[in-house]
Design a protein around this motif. Structure first.
Motif, short mmCIF file in Angstrom:
data_model
loop_
_atom_site.label_atom_id
_atom_site.label_comp_id
_atom_site.label_asym_id
_atom_site.label_seq_id
_atom_site.Cartn_x
_atom_site.Cartn_y
_atom_site.Cartn_z
N ALA A 165 0.74 -1.13 0.02
CA ALA A 165 -0.04 0.12 0.02
C ALA A 165 0.92 1.21 0.04
CB ALA A 165 -0.90 0.06 1.14
N ILE A 166 1.89 1.13 0.82
CA ILE A 166 2.90 2.28 0.75
C ILE A 166 3.45 2.63 -0.56
CG2 ILE A 166 5.20 3.22 1.79
CD1 ILE A 166 4.24 1.67 4.30
N ILE A 167 4.09 1.59 -1.12
CA ILE A 167 4.61 1.60 -2.60
C ILE A 167 3.53 2.15 -3.74
CG2 ILE A 167 5.52 0.11 -4.29
CD1 ILE A 167 6.78 -1.62 -2.42
N VAL A 168 2.42 1.54 -3.43
CA VAL A 168 1.27 2.10 -4.49
C VAL A 168 1.03 3.67 -4.33
CG1 VAL A 168 -1.22 2.05 -5.15
CG2 VAL A 168 0.26 -0.14 -4.74
N GLY A 169 1.02 3.88 -3.05
CA GLY A 169 0.60 5.39 -2.46
C GLY A 169 1.74 6.16 -2.94
N VAL A 217 3.83 5.61 -5.49
CA VAL A 217 3.91 5.84 -6.90
C VAL A 217 2.87 6.81 -7.52
CG1 VAL A 217 3.24 4.42 -9.10
CG2 VAL A 217 4.66 3.40 -7.25
N VAL A 218 1.53 6.55 -6.90
CA VAL A 218 0.66 7.45 -7.19
C VAL A 218 0.76 8.83 -6.93
CG1 VAL A 218 -1.78 8.25 -6.65
CG2 VAL A 218 -1.28 5.73 -6.95
N ALA A 219 1.58 9.14 -5.69
CA ALA A 219 2.08 10.59 -5.45
C ALA A 219 3.18 10.90 -6.49
CB ALA A 219 2.47 10.61 -4.01
N PHE A 220 3.86 10.12 -6.79
CA PHE A 220 5.19 10.57 -7.70
C PHE A 220 4.43 10.81 -9.09
CE2 PHE A 220 7.93 9.25 -11.34
CZ PHE A 220 8.89 10.22 -10.92
N LEU A 221 3.45 9.83 -9.56
CA LEU A 221 2.75 10.26 -10.86
C LEU A 221 2.15 11.46 -10.92
CD1 LEU A 221 1.84 6.70 -11.84
CD2 LEU A 221 3.58 8.02 -12.86
N ALA A 222 1.34 11.86 -9.67
CA ALA A 222 0.70 13.12 -9.65
C ALA A 222 1.50 14.17 -9.58
CB ALA A 222 -0.13 13.11 -8.46
N LEU A 223 2.64 14.06 -8.86
CA LEU A 223 3.63 15.47 -8.79
C LEU A 223 4.35 15.49 -10.30
CD1 LEU A 223 5.44 14.81 -5.43
CD2 LEU A 223 3.85 16.86 -5.95
N LEU A 224 4.49 14.61 -10.90
CA LEU A 224 5.15 14.63 -12.10
C LEU A 224 3.88 15.29 -13.27
CD1 LEU A 224 7.50 13.91 -14.17
CD2 LEU A 224 6.29 11.60 -14.56
N PHE A 225 2.85 14.73 -13.04
CA PHE A 225 1.62 15.42 -13.97
C PHE A 225 1.80 16.86 -13.70
CE2 PHE A 225 -2.56 16.58 -14.63
CZ PHE A 225 -2.72 16.12 -15.84
N LEU A 226 1.65 17.38 -12.46
CA LEU A 226 1.63 18.80 -12.15
C LEU A 226 2.95 19.53 -12.65
CD1 LEU A 226 -0.02 18.51 -8.50
CD2 LEU A 226 -0.97 19.36 -10.77
N LEU A 227 4.02 18.93 -12.62
CA LEU A 227 5.25 19.40 -13.06
C LEU A 227 5.17 19.78 -14.57
CD1 LEU A 227 8.10 20.35 -12.57
CD2 LEU A 227 8.93 18.18 -13.03
N ILE A 228 4.52 18.56 -15.17
CA ILE A 228 4.65 18.85 -16.71
C ILE A 228 3.50 19.86 -17.01
CG2 ILE A 228 4.22 17.59 -18.61
CD1 ILE A 228 5.23 15.05 -17.55
N SER A 229 2.44 20.03 -16.39
CA SER A 229 1.52 20.89 -16.67
C SER A 229 1.93 22.18 -16.14
CB SER A 229 0.24 20.61 -15.49
OG SER A 229 -0.36 19.30 -15.98
#
Length: 323
Positions: free
Chosen positions: A4-8, A10-22
């Protein structure tokens, strides 16, 4: 628990990456720092612009050195917007001229102001928000700028009187701006709209540019929309030239170069199809982006002058009938 920690994470990293690219997309496409000392004389020298470069620079210099009055208004959202008012004759119609993306009115209308002069008309060459002397940090591709256009219309009516005839004119993004403004509840003073090489919608032109850069268009949309909505505070899909022209009540002339490699000529054809009763479309063979005036100056001059004169005459006749 660990999974669960790993999934969380990964999700947080992808969200931050999405915001950074945006955010990077926002900085690239929508953010702007106005430059009061912008270089009006910066003209490309490629194969399309090169043959006309010296003439363009000469006309830019002529307009830049023509006496004008510096005027300003406050936009609907509190920005101080600037313009140059070129006076030709008392009581004459006034052209509001809206320049293109990251450009300037003196450059984009070095030929257009000459047409207004030849007609004996006055010109208001505006600095779009977030450009040159006008305040703002966000370029919204015409979505917010259309309301600025309406504010300038009201400024002219308040200053010069309720009988003032107004022509809205735009180039590239400015062309899309005046077309989007045509769908607003414009005063009857606005007798016509003239658009030179407009794009059909903000997302449409961004998608085209993404394709030119080799980026996947569908993948770019979420980043572009988020960039505009979250950081630019506007909705990229709020309106378009097509949607607003469809409900326009004023005559519209669109001129577009058939060899436009930045804004495809097909976009103007799409706009024209949305309201064939209101739109007159003229295309110029072999003309690149914003080059119709230079490729066929005499024809461009003839078409625009005849259109404007016809609209002014129609407006005068309509006024007499209502009296």
């Amino acid at each position: 628990m660990i999974e669960a920690i790993i999934v969380g994470s990964v999700v947080a990293f992808l969200a931050l990456l999405f915001l950074l690219i945006s955010y990077l997309a926002y900085r690239r496409a929508f953010h702007s720092t106005p430059d009061p000392n912008a270089d009006f004389y910066r003209v490309p020298s490629d194969d399309q612009y090169g043959p006309y470069r010296e003439r363009m620079i000469s006309l830019i210099g002529k307009l830049d050195n023509t006496p004008y009055e510096s005027v300003s208004i406050v936009s609907y959202d509190g920005l101080v917007l600037h313009a140059r008012y070129y006076h030709v004759a008392d009581g004459a119609p006034i052209h509001i001229k809206c320049h293109g993306y990251r450009s300037a009115g003196v450059r984009d209308f070095c030929g257009g102001c000459q047409i207004a002069n030849d007609l004996g008309h006055n010109s208001l060459v505006i600095d779009q928000r977030a450009h040159t002397k006008s305040q703002g940090k966000v370029i919204s591709f015409g979505i917010n700028e259309r309301y600025d256009c309406l504010s300038w219309v009201n400024y002219l009516i308040d200053r010069f009187g309720k009988d003032t005839k107004i022509i809205l004119a735009g180039v590239s993004m400015g062309a899309a701006t005046v077309l989007m403004a045509s769908g607003l509840d414009l005063p009857e003073n606005v007798v016509c709209v003239f658009a030179d090489c407009p794009y059909s919608s903000p997302w449409g032109i961004i998608k085209k540019v993404c394709g030119d850069m080799g980026l996947p268009k569908k993948l770019c949309f979420p980043f572009a929309w988020t960039a505009a909505r979250l950081f630019g505070k506007f909705d990229l899909l709020e309106c378009s030239a097509i949607s607003e022209v469809k409900k326009s009540r004023v005559p519209i002339l669109i001129i577009h170069g058939e060899d436009d490699r930045f804004v495809p000529c097909e976009m103007s054809r799409e706009i024209a199809k949305s309201n064939p009763d209101a739109v007159t479309l003229v295309t110029i063979p072999d003309a690149g982006h914003v080059l119709c005036y230079f490729v066929q100056s005499d024809y461009y001059h003839k078409v625009t002058c005849e259109f404007i004169k016809k609209c002014l005459l129609k407006s005068q006749n309509t006024g007499k009938e209502s009296q």
